[in-house]
Design an enzyme around this catalytic site. Structure first.
Site, PDB file in Angstrom:
ATOM      1  N   TYR A  75       0.799  -1.218   0.000  1.00  0.00           N
ATOM      2  CA  TYR A  75       0.000   0.000   0.000  1.00  0.00           C
ATOM      3  C   TYR A  75       0.835   1.273   0.000  1.00  0.00           C
ATOM      4  O   TYR A  75       0.293   2.365  -0.002  1.00  0.00           O
ATOM      5  CB  TYR A  75      -0.911   0.016   1.234  1.00  0.00           C
ATOM      6  CG  TYR A  75      -0.129  -0.143   2.508  1.00  0.00           C
ATOM      7  CD1 TYR A  75       0.464   0.954   3.133  1.00  0.00           C
ATOM      8  CD2 TYR A  75       0.080  -1.403   3.062  1.00  0.00           C
ATOM      9  CE1 TYR A  75       1.219   0.808   4.271  1.00  0.00           C
ATOM     10  CE2 TYR A  75       0.828  -1.560   4.203  1.00  0.00           C
ATOM     11  CZ  TYR A  75       1.402  -0.455   4.808  1.00  0.00           C
ATOM     12  OH  TYR A  75       2.167  -0.604   5.935  1.00  0.00           O
ATOM     13  N   GLY A  76       2.165   1.138   0.040  1.00  0.00           N
ATOM     14  CA  GLY A  76       3.005   2.323   0.189  1.00  0.00           C
ATOM     15  C   GLY A  76       4.157   2.362  -0.790  1.00  0.00           C
ATOM     16  O   GLY A  76       3.954   2.337  -2.007  1.00  0.00           O
ATOM     17  N   THR A  77       5.362   2.415  -0.272  1.00  0.00           N
ATOM     18  CA  THR A  77       6.553   2.635  -1.097  1.00  0.00           C
ATOM     19  C   THR A  77       6.893   1.466  -2.009  1.00  0.00           C
ATOM     20  O   THR A  77       7.740   1.605  -2.884  1.00  0.00           O
ATOM     21  CB  THR A  77       7.783   2.966  -0.231  1.00  0.00           C
ATOM     22  OG1 THR A  77       8.111   1.837   0.577  1.00  0.00           O
ATOM     23  CG2 THR A  77       7.525   4.196   0.634  1.00  0.00           C
ATOM     24  N   LEU A  78       6.237   0.331  -1.851  1.00  0.00           N
ATOM     25  CA  LEU A  78       6.476  -0.820  -2.734  1.00  0.00           C
ATOM     26  C   LEU A  78       5.581  -0.818  -3.971  1.00  0.00           C
ATOM     27  O   LEU A  78       5.787  -1.608  -4.892  1.00  0.00           O
ATOM     28  CB  LEU A  78       6.283  -2.141  -1.964  1.00  0.00           C
ATOM     29  CG  LEU A  78       7.409  -2.517  -1.015  1.00  0.00           C
ATOM     30  CD1 LEU A  78       6.963  -3.599  -0.039  1.00  0.00           C
ATOM     31  CD2 LEU A  78       8.628  -2.968  -1.799  1.00  0.00           C
ATOM     32  N   GLU A  82      11.103  -4.503   5.156  1.00  0.00           N
ATOM     33  CA  GLU A  82      10.104  -3.950   6.074  1.00  0.00           C
ATOM     34  C   GLU A  82      10.514  -4.047   7.544  1.00  0.00           C
ATOM     35  O   GLU A  82       9.792  -3.582   8.423  1.00  0.00           O
ATOM     36  CB  GLU A  82       8.747  -4.631   5.860  1.00  0.00           C
ATOM     37  CG  GLU A  82       8.195  -4.456   4.456  1.00  0.00           C
ATOM     38  CD  GLU A  82       7.797  -3.024   4.113  1.00  0.00           C
ATOM     39  OE1 GLU A  82       8.032  -2.098   4.929  1.00  0.00           O
ATOM     40  OE2 GLU A  82       7.248  -2.809   3.036  1.00  0.00           O
TER      41      GLU A  82
END
Length: 175
Positions: free
Chosen positions: A15-18, A90
């Site tokens: 949901y983010g930087t990936l 992570e």
């Protein structure tokens, strides 16, 4: 089924930087090129969760079911080798994130009974600070980590030497 055995696959919701076009997506590109990851498309959580921006512009999903909003992201099928690499990024062993279950549906979908629900896992803020992060945000979350949010992201290579993410989190929560 989530395991580090390469014969088994796991469904991971990011949901983010990936996500595609975001600062850490290069890892998923590498894993996709080696057939250790497969993009399954945009997905959204069935249940609302708090999604907040923490220190260094890092997004944190908070394990507080029913608060926040339904979160938009992407679903990947990954090998055990890929899962180990994602866990390392992570900071699962360092208490940054926990990999926990999250039910998702393809986007756009209303999450109703007709939607194809998928049981996946997502990286949630570690329980040692997750709820404090939610309180610090004023219990205001976002439904999607956008490129404008990623502009504020400070990558590992640009962070202070000797400072760990947990140090940044503790400072952030004390402000």
């Amino acid at each position: 089924m989530s395991t580090n055995n390469d014969n088994n696959k796991a469904l991971i919701f990011v949901y983010g930087t990936l996500k595609q076009g975001f600062p850490n997506h290069h890892l998923l590109e590498t894993l996709t090129a080696s057939n250790d990851a497969q993009f399954l498309g945009p997905h959204t959580t069935v249940h609302p969760y708090p999604l907040v921006r923490g220190p260094l512009g890092i997004p944190f999903l908070i394990n507080h079911l029913g608060s926040g909003r339904r979160v938009s992201g992407e679903l990947y099928l990954v090998s055990g080798r890929a899962l180990a690499r994602l866990d390392e990024l992570e900071g699962v062993d360092r208490g940054h994130y926990e990999r926990l279950p999250a039910t998702v549906v393809p986007t756009p979908a209303d999450g109703g009974d007709g939607a194809a629900r998928v049981e996946a896992e997502a990286y949630f803020a570690d329980r040692s600070f997750g709820m404090e992060m939610w309180e610090k945000s004023g219990r205001e979350g976002i439904e999607e980590y956008r490129l404008s949010d990623a502009d504020k992201y400070v990558g590992i290579e640009a962070r202070d030497v000797g400072f760990k993410l947990k140090d940044y989190i503790l400072l952030y929560l004390q402000q």
